[in-house]
Scaffold this active site. Structure first.
Site, short mmCIF file in Angstrom:
data_model
loop_
_atom_site.label_atom_id
_atom_site.label_comp_id
_atom_site.label_asym_id
_atom_site.label_seq_id
_atom_site.Cartn_x
_atom_site.Cartn_y
_atom_site.Cartn_z
N ARG A 27 0.82 -1.21 0.00
CA ARG A 27 0.00 0.00 0.00
C ARG A 27 0.86 1.27 0.00
O ARG A 27 0.34 2.37 -0.17
CB ARG A 27 -0.89 0.02 1.24
N ASN A 100 -4.01 7.61 7.29
CA ASN A 100 -4.05 7.40 5.85
C ASN A 100 -5.15 8.30 5.33
O ASN A 100 -6.22 8.37 5.92
CB ASN A 100 -4.37 5.92 5.58
N GLU A 476 -3.23 -2.51 -21.85
CA GLU A 476 -2.93 -3.09 -20.54
C GLU A 476 -1.51 -3.68 -20.50
O GLU A 476 -0.78 -3.50 -19.53
CB GLU A 476 -4.00 -4.15 -20.19
N LYS A 480 1.68 -2.53 -18.10
CA LYS A 480 2.54 -3.42 -17.30
C LYS A 480 4.00 -3.05 -17.52
O LYS A 480 4.79 -2.98 -16.60
CB LYS A 480 2.34 -4.89 -17.70
N HIS A 499 -1.98 7.37 -38.91
CA HIS A 499 -2.49 8.74 -38.80
C HIS A 499 -1.56 9.62 -37.99
O HIS A 499 -2.01 10.61 -37.41
CB HIS A 499 -3.90 8.72 -38.20
N LYS A 601 -0.49 0.38 -4.26
CA LYS A 601 -1.73 -0.32 -4.58
C LYS A 601 -2.85 0.37 -3.82
O LYS A 601 -2.61 0.96 -2.78
CB LYS A 601 -1.61 -1.77 -4.11
C1 F6R Z 1 -1.92 -1.26 -12.42
C2 F6R Z 1 -2.79 -1.12 -11.30
C3 F6R Z 1 -3.59 0.13 -11.17
C4 F6R Z 1 -4.98 -0.20 -10.65
C5 F6R Z 1 -5.79 1.07 -10.40
C6 F6R Z 1 -7.19 0.74 -9.91
O1 F6R Z 1 -1.29 -2.51 -12.43
O2 F6R Z 1 -2.87 -1.99 -10.46
O3 F6R Z 1 -3.66 0.82 -12.38
O4 F6R Z 1 -5.64 -1.00 -11.57
O5 F6R Z 1 -5.15 1.86 -9.44
O6 F6R Z 1 -7.16 0.00 -8.74
P1 F6R Z 1 -8.34 -0.93 -8.29
O7 F6R Z 1 -8.46 -2.02 -9.29
O8 F6R Z 1 -7.94 -1.43 -6.93
O9 F6R Z 1 -9.57 -0.07 -8.25
#
Ligand code: F6R
Length: 606
Positions: A27, A100, A476, A480, A499, A601
């Site tokens: 986190r 937080n 996507e 990554k 384009h 995250k």
């Molecule tokens: C990329 C990633 C982020 C999440 C985004 C949404 O690998 O993990 O782009 O997808 O922050 O997070 P959630 O899915 O938890 O709403």
């Protein structure tokens, strides 16, 4: 987005706090700290860097205590310095706070407190909390009253916890729009940003709602409303996740482990209770207009849904990045807003859903974390059952969401009678084959992808191209690459290239193209045109395709040939290749795989 962990128990909790914030490190991980009660005095240790390094450097495990709070930070206000690391103590040293979220009115509060003689040591919004507690305690001589008063003057979002030497056997905590939950054990109580803070010690959780605070002691806990100060009866939520799934289990990184778990998580998705899915399909069929939402990876999941729903149910559903939703969408009681979220806590998505709800729209979601804010807010939720996703980079959760959305699109198409039962069954069979197909690809192609990624790891610019439903896959896969390898990668529809972007093609620009199976004739041929356009300018193309060896041999600079698979699942198989390619590139570049720089995250702030 910052992790909070706190424990109060019969025996020493120092090690439990260490495990707690270690499990929450995904986190946020730029700095961390701990406040422990020792002989009725608060001892604070904090530093920049990761949890393990901090504990080792400061020998924190040796500091025995039966009550404490800890924090791992993802900086929002104030640089990454030791001074800005949580916990913060009040000027008199009697309160220590972790937080937080964002205290939006911290500047006027800080200015006022400074004038009153409080001594600020950091540039953070959080520090005002410690001083406010001290200030209000001096008026009431009551910790709980000082807490309520503090909560009444702060604006913004928070999950916070504090300890006080005035009540040395209790932890106080509260929340508004940032997640916080309690872990209820025998003779031990926990507070944490999520289940991972205490999953090794208890599976009984109490999820706090906005506007609630709690007081924990070794043997008891109470939850109250901030507004009325009256006790709230809360249900115990049984955590279904197994703590072992949160461990690395022999893999060098969580990212790789989670990529390898995908055959299982897809099977879990396909085994979801059909009635839950049917309820959501019913919402789609009744809505006059529906939207798919998500941000980052889940925006690409939403974009994938846009294509798969348009293709299968023959109806157009727009996808919008959650942060842009309010600017774009016009919803009312006839609308449905469906979002994807791994954490169920993402601020942008949560705000968009709340906005939609306030306009009378129906809201639904596919979410990985049970009990999360989004899971509790929506009218209908699908809990995807992918298990904890620890790596900051989403892989298994996103792929499972795509599978679930494919299933929903098929079900809607069947309900609308735009496909026959026979076609539905064929699609279902294709989805059922997917876990085995992905297992085979992981077993047989990983080594090759590793070599390919090492060979091209010095390439700093990639174009990721796909057409149709392969376009969100390209987006996507490019994300990554960006987030784990810090390499510039731009996802784009194949047809878009000519384009403008084609002008970039030279020796420093590498393209990776997601080629559909030849059975998908129109898409396949148009994708080959895009490749020809690059090759005609002597550009490099890595083709990921399903065409047998030897066919179109001269088309690609490098190729990765996949086994023949049902066209419905082909984009999902290709996404796995994109995940592995990014992972192995990051390995070659020696990146911090599970905790890439600057990211966190569960982004619970605006
Ligand atoms: C990329 C990633 C982020 C999440 C985004 C949404 O690998 O993990 O782009 O997808 O922050 O997070 P959630 O899915 O938890 O709403």
């Amino acid at each position: 987005m910052c992790g909070i962990s706190g424990a109060v128990g019969l025996n020493n909790i120092s090690e439990l706090l260490f495990e707690g914030i270690k499990n929450l490190e995904y986190r946020g991980y730029d700095s961390c700290g701990v406040a422990l009660m020792k002989n009725n005095r608060i001892l604070v240790k904090k530093d920049i860097g990761g949890v393990e390094e901090f504990y080792r450097k400061h020998n924190v495990i040796q500091l025995k205590s039966k009550i404490g709070i800890a924090h791992t930070r993802w900086a929002t206000h104030g640089k990454v310095t030791q001074e800005n690391t949580h916990p913060f103590i009040s000027s008199d040293g009697n309160f220590a706070v972790v937080h937080n979220g964002i205290i939006s009115n911290y500047r006027p509060l800080r200015d006022k407190l400074k004038k009153e003689g409080f001594n600020f040591r950091s540039g953070t919004d959080t520090e005002v909390l410690a001083h406010l507690l001290e200030k209000f305690y001096k008026c009431s001589r009551n910790v709980e009253k000082a807490f309520i008063k503090t909560l009444s003057v702060i604006e913004g979002t928070f999950a916070l916890a504090f300890i006080s030497s005035y009540l040395p056997e209790q932890i106080f905590c509260a929340k508004r729009e940032s997640p916080l939950m309690l872990g209820i054990g025998d003779e031990i109580k926990f507070v944490g940003s999520d289940f991972n803070a205490f999953i090794d010690h208890t599976k009984n959780a109490v999820i706090l709602d906005d506007g609630e605070y709690a007081i924990l002691s070794r043997d008891a806990y109470v939850v109250k409303s901030i507004l009325s100060e009256e006790e709230v009866t809360k249900p115990i939520t049984k955590i279904e996740w197994d703590s072992e799934t949160s461990k690395k289990g022999g893999y060098p990184h969580y990212m790789l482990k989670e990529i390898y778990e995908q055959p299982q998580t897809i099977s879990n998705a396909l085994d979801l209770e059909p009635s839950g899915l049917d309820g959501v399909v019913d919402m789609f069929s009744k809505a006059r207009n529906s939207y798919f939402l998500g941000v980052g990876t889940t925006y690409y999941v939403a974009k994938y849904a846009k294509y798969i729903f348009s293709q299968l149910s023959q109806e157009f559903f727009p996808s919008i990045s959650s942060d842009e939703f309010q600017a774009l969408a016009n919803v009312d009681k006839h609308s449905l807003v469906f979002c994807a979220s791994q954490s169920g806590e993402t601020f942008d998505t949560l705000s968009a859903l709340k906005h939609a709800k306030s306009k009378g729209a129906r809201i639904a979601a596919v979410v990985n974390v049970m009990g999360s804010s989004i899971a509790r807010l929506v009218d209908k939720v699908i809990i995807q059952g992918s298990g904890p996703e620890i790596c900051v980079i989403s892989t298994k959760a996103a792929l499972s969401q795509m599978v679930i959305l494919t299933l929903l699109a098929m079900k809607l198409a069947l309900k609308k009678k735009v496909i026959t039962r026979k076609t539905y069954n064929q699609h279902l069979q294709a989805l059922r084959e997917l876990p085995e197909i992905i297992q085979g690809v992981l077993n047989e192609r990983s080594g090759f992808i590793h070599r390919l990624a090492s060979k091209y790891s010095a390439s700093r610019n990639w174009l990721y191209l796909g057409r149709g439903v392969y376009y969100p896959i390209a987006l996507e896969a490019a994300l990554k690459m960006k987030e784990v390898a810090y390499v510039h990668a731009e996802g784009m529809p194949g047809g878009f290239l000519k384009h403008g972007t084609l002008a970039m093609i030279d020796d420093d620009v590498f393209s990776i193209v997601f080629v559909p199976p030849p059975e998908d004739k129109v898409l396949y041929e148009s994708t080959l045109h895009s490749i020809e356009e690059i090759r005609a300018r002597s550009g490099f193309v890595l083709g990921i395709h399903f065409t047998p060896q030897g066919k179109n041999q001269d088309l690609y600079s490098e190729e990765l040939i996949l086994p023949k698979v049902p066209p419905l699942v082909a984009p999902l198989v290709q996404l796995v290749i994109g995940q592995l390619f990014a992972y192995f590139t990051a390995i070659s570049l020696k990146r911090n795989i599970d905790k890439p720089r600057f990211l966190a995250k569960s982004v619970t702030v605006a």
